[in-house]
Design a protein around this motif. Structure first.
Motif, mmCIF file in Angstrom:
data_model
loop_
_atom_site.group_PDB
_atom_site.id
_atom_site.type_symbol
_atom_site.label_atom_id
_atom_site.label_comp_id
_atom_site.label_asym_id
_atom_site.label_seq_id
_atom_site.Cartn_x
_atom_site.Cartn_y
_atom_site.Cartn_z
ATOM 1 N N THR A 29 0.838 -1.204 0.000
ATOM 2 C CA THR A 29 0.000 0.000 0.000
ATOM 3 C C THR A 29 0.873 1.255 0.000
ATOM 4 O O THR A 29 2.009 1.240 0.498
ATOM 5 C CB THR A 29 -0.910 0.039 1.239
ATOM 6 O OG1 THR A 29 -0.100 0.238 2.419
ATOM 7 C CG2 THR A 29 -1.692 -1.256 1.383
ATOM 8 N N PRO A 30 0.354 2.364 -0.523
ATOM 9 C CA PRO A 30 1.106 3.629 -0.478
ATOM 10 C C PRO A 30 1.469 4.050 0.938
ATOM 11 O O PRO A 30 2.517 4.640 1.168
ATOM 12 C CB PRO A 30 0.133 4.623 -1.129
ATOM 13 C CG PRO A 30 -0.739 3.789 -2.015
ATOM 14 C CD PRO A 30 -0.905 2.486 -1.290
ATOM 15 N N THR A 31 0.590 3.730 1.891
ATOM 16 C CA THR A 31 0.870 4.087 3.282
ATOM 17 C C THR A 31 2.111 3.365 3.793
ATOM 18 O O THR A 31 2.976 3.962 4.448
ATOM 19 C CB THR A 31 -0.335 3.752 4.178
ATOM 20 O OG1 THR A 31 -1.460 4.518 3.748
ATOM 21 C CG2 THR A 31 -0.031 4.079 5.637
ATOM 22 N N ASN A 32 2.223 2.065 3.492
ATOM 23 C CA ASN A 32 3.380 1.294 3.934
ATOM 24 C C ASN A 32 4.658 1.794 3.265
ATOM 25 O O ASN A 32 5.726 1.847 3.884
ATOM 26 C CB ASN A 32 3.175 -0.188 3.644
ATOM 27 C CG ASN A 32 2.105 -0.811 4.525
ATOM 28 O OD1 ASN A 32 1.678 -0.207 5.512
ATOM 29 N ND2 ASN A 32 1.671 -2.002 4.175
ATOM 30 N N ARG A 69 5.708 4.941 4.960
ATOM 31 C CA ARG A 69 6.323 4.677 6.267
ATOM 32 C C ARG A 69 7.755 4.209 6.111
ATOM 33 O O ARG A 69 8.646 4.577 6.887
ATOM 34 C CB ARG A 69 5.501 3.646 7.038
ATOM 35 C CG ARG A 69 4.155 4.187 7.487
ATOM 36 C CD ARG A 69 3.340 3.174 8.247
ATOM 37 N NE ARG A 69 3.910 2.872 9.556
ATOM 38 C CZ ARG A 69 3.279 2.156 10.470
ATOM 39 N NH1 ARG A 69 2.071 1.699 10.219
ATOM 40 N NH2 ARG A 69 3.848 1.912 11.628
ATOM 41 N N CYS A 70 8.008 3.400 5.087
ATOM 42 C CA CYS A 70 9.373 2.939 4.829
ATOM 43 C C CYS A 70 10.250 4.112 4.406
ATOM 44 O O CYS A 70 11.406 4.223 4.838
ATOM 45 C CB CYS A 70 9.373 1.862 3.756
ATOM 46 S SG CYS A 70 11.026 1.182 3.428
ATOM 47 N N GLN A 71 9.713 4.998 3.580
ATOM 48 C CA GLN A 71 10.498 6.140 3.131
ATOM 49 C C GLN A 71 10.815 7.095 4.282
ATOM 50 O O GLN A 71 11.865 7.746 4.273
ATOM 51 C CB GLN A 71 9.783 6.864 1.995
ATOM 52 C CG GLN A 71 9.728 6.048 0.695
ATOM 53 C CD GLN A 71 9.256 6.851 -0.498
ATOM 54 O OE1 GLN A 71 8.807 7.984 -0.363
ATOM 55 N NE2 GLN A 71 9.358 6.255 -1.677
ATOM 56 N N VAL A 72 9.941 7.165 5.267
ATOM 57 C CA VAL A 72 10.247 7.959 6.462
ATOM 58 C C VAL A 72 11.484 7.390 7.157
ATOM 59 O O VAL A 72 12.391 8.129 7.571
ATOM 60 C CB VAL A 72 9.040 7.982 7.422
ATOM 61 C CG1 VAL A 72 9.452 8.487 8.803
ATOM 62 C CG2 VAL A 72 7.933 8.856 6.857
ATOM 63 N N GLU A 73 11.541 6.055 7.286
ATOM 64 C CA GLU A 73 12.707 5.423 7.914
ATOM 65 C C GLU A 73 13.957 5.626 7.063
ATOM 66 O O GLU A 73 15.059 5.815 7.592
ATOM 67 C CB GLU A 73 12.451 3.930 8.144
ATOM 68 C CG GLU A 73 11.345 3.611 9.127
ATOM 69 C CD GLU A 73 11.648 4.125 10.534
ATOM 70 O OE1 GLU A 73 12.845 4.372 10.851
ATOM 71 O OE2 GLU A 73 10.710 4.286 11.326
#
Length: 468
Positions: free
Chosen positions: A253-256, A259-263
């Motif tokens: 999903t785009p949300t996941n 979240r990975c790109q934030v990390e």
């Protein structure tokens, strides 16, 4: 030089291209027999063939020769310790042979086990009152953790981007905040404002794209204000790199993905504030003294611990560490891993491990030698970390972090100085989670293990009610 064998990878590359061995041989300018020997690992890879592969198939030579089998072997060994697998386990030669000759089968086996593990942990966490979908869905945290670990917790493109930026600006550590603020303003027209806590609606950072303004909460200390600017700059200047890294992921999903790109942006910020070569050089010189590294780069204790897990650059690797952060209730709030240590995803990590004892001694670094049920031994450091904000609502809401490495690396750390030598060390017997731990007669057991039965004798009371 070490001989390089690439049989399974070469065979998969040929199959993905829809070619026979003869067709590949023609493109590479070698004989079909030689391709056959390469695929069977009966010949090592030459520089000429490596260059031909890079030219003809448009692949990065590092993707061809990068050796990830050590991590896969470690994962397999850990998986086979699960009580689910009975009987005599395969030996190392069998495991290495399986990895070499059936890499896709091994990858699918590991994915299947991880799916099983996730389902079991969901069942333990959620019980029987929730809907099955919530049990079957893999948590984003697990997916991101596994994604980072599959990449050896190192992303060279982000490292290089951070180094390029640092070279352009040629700044000192104590000028980092001012430099980032000036770059965002001069190159991108983005202004920085420090906003009262009461006006931030609980946020620590807000990037208002409409007004082209980054709002930072007054609650953030200076080190974390700098970190947040570096984090935001990654999205502003290097979003293409983030997209490329996550393009072939299975996050769903785009949300996941976000979240990975934030990390990944956090990774970039750490790489920028603690440049790889300077950081690893000081780490080795100081024998991985965390406080020395924090003062040398003007960053926090926790930021140094996180950065230490990423020192896996090919040809310039540091000690492989794992990193775990928990709150006072035992909930896992952050985890990264460059070792074979299995880190608990949810609460319930072993109370024998002094990551929990650290809460009783704030700010004190607690060293500990630990041994897992499968016999693997590690050296860990546990210490509390303060939240990067201040308010009446967050007083005494400390977190505890643990940094650990395999026992073979322990003597490289300054924290083992003065401790018992290797022959006299006492190891604390820990587990990952009571539900999965098979240790007998543990005085700290809080749950019966799922995969084995403990003895019950009505005429005897053991140290816990689960065992007599």
């Amino acid at each position: 030089m070490r001989k390089t064998f690439i049989g399974p990878r070469l065979r998969q590359l040929r199959r993905d291209s829809g070619q026979t061995q003869a067709q590949m041989a023609e493109k590479l300018g070698i004989s079909p027999a030689y391709v056959n020997l390469l695929e069977k690992n009966q010949r090592s890879l030459s520089v000429q063939v490596l260059m031909a592969l890079s030219d003809e198939y448009n692949v990065d030579w590092r993707d061809v020769v990068l050796e990830k089998n050590t991590t896969v072997l470690s994962d397999l060994r850990n998986i086979l310790q699960d009580p689910l697998f009975t009987g005599t386990p395969p030996d190392l030669d069998e495991l290495r042979s399986a990895i070499d000759h059936a890499p896709r089968l091994i990858d699918n086996f590991i994915k299947l086990y991880h799916s099983h593990r996730t389902s079991m942990e969901k069942i333990m966490q959620l019980g029987s009152e929730r809907m099955p979908k919530e049990i079957l869905d893999t948590s984003p945290e697990t997916m991101i953790h596994d994604f980072f670990r599959d990449n050896l917790n190192h992303f060279d493109t982000l490292e290089r981007a951070a180094e390029t930026l640092a070279a352009e600006e040629n700044y000192d550590s104590d000028d980092a905040y001012a430099m980032l603020k000036a770059r965002l303003k001069n190159k991108h027209g983005i202004s920085i404002s420090i906003i009262p806590v009461e006006s931030m609606n609980g946020a620590l950072r807000v990037f208002d794209t409409a007004s082209n303004e980054i709002q930072l909460s007054e609650a953030l200390d200076h080190k974390n204000r700098t970190f947040q600017l570096a984090h935001t700059l990654c999205f502003v200047e290097f979003s293409d790199i983030l997209d490329k890294i996550t393009a072939n992921s299975n996050f769903g999903t785009p949300t996941n993905i976000a979240r990975c790109q934030v990390e990944l942006a956090n990774y970039f910020a750490a790489a920028f504030l603690m440049p790889y070569e300077k950081f690893i050089s000081l780490a080795e010189k100081s024998r991985y003294d965390i406080d020395r590294l924090a003062s040398g780069f003007l960053v926090s204790f926790e930021q140094v611990c996180h950065r230490l897990t990423t020192l896996q650059r090919h040809g310039r690797r540091g000690v492989p560490f794992f990193f775990l952060r928990v709150d006072k209730a035992g909930n896992v709030t952050k985890r990264f891993n460059a070792t074979s240590f299995n880190i608990a995803e949810h609460g319930g990590s072993c109370p024998v491990w002094n990551i929990h004892t650290a809460f009783r001694m704030p700010g004190v670094i607690l060293p500990q030698f630990v041994e897992l049920p499968d016999g693997e031994q590690f050296f860990t450091l546990s210490c509390t970390t303060e939240r990067p904000v201040y308010s009446h609502d967050t007083q005494d809401r400390r977190l505890s972090i643990s940094l650990g490495c395999e026992i073979k690396h322990a003597d490289k750390l300054i924290y083992t100085s003065g401790l018992a030598n290797s022959a006299e060390r006492s190891f604390s017997q820990i587990g990952i989670n009571c539900h999965l731990c098979l240790r007998k007669a543990c005085s700290q057991r809080a749950h019966a293990p799922l995969f084995t039965e403990l003895t019950t004798d009505t005429s005897r009371r053991g140290e816990t009610r689960y065992e007599s």
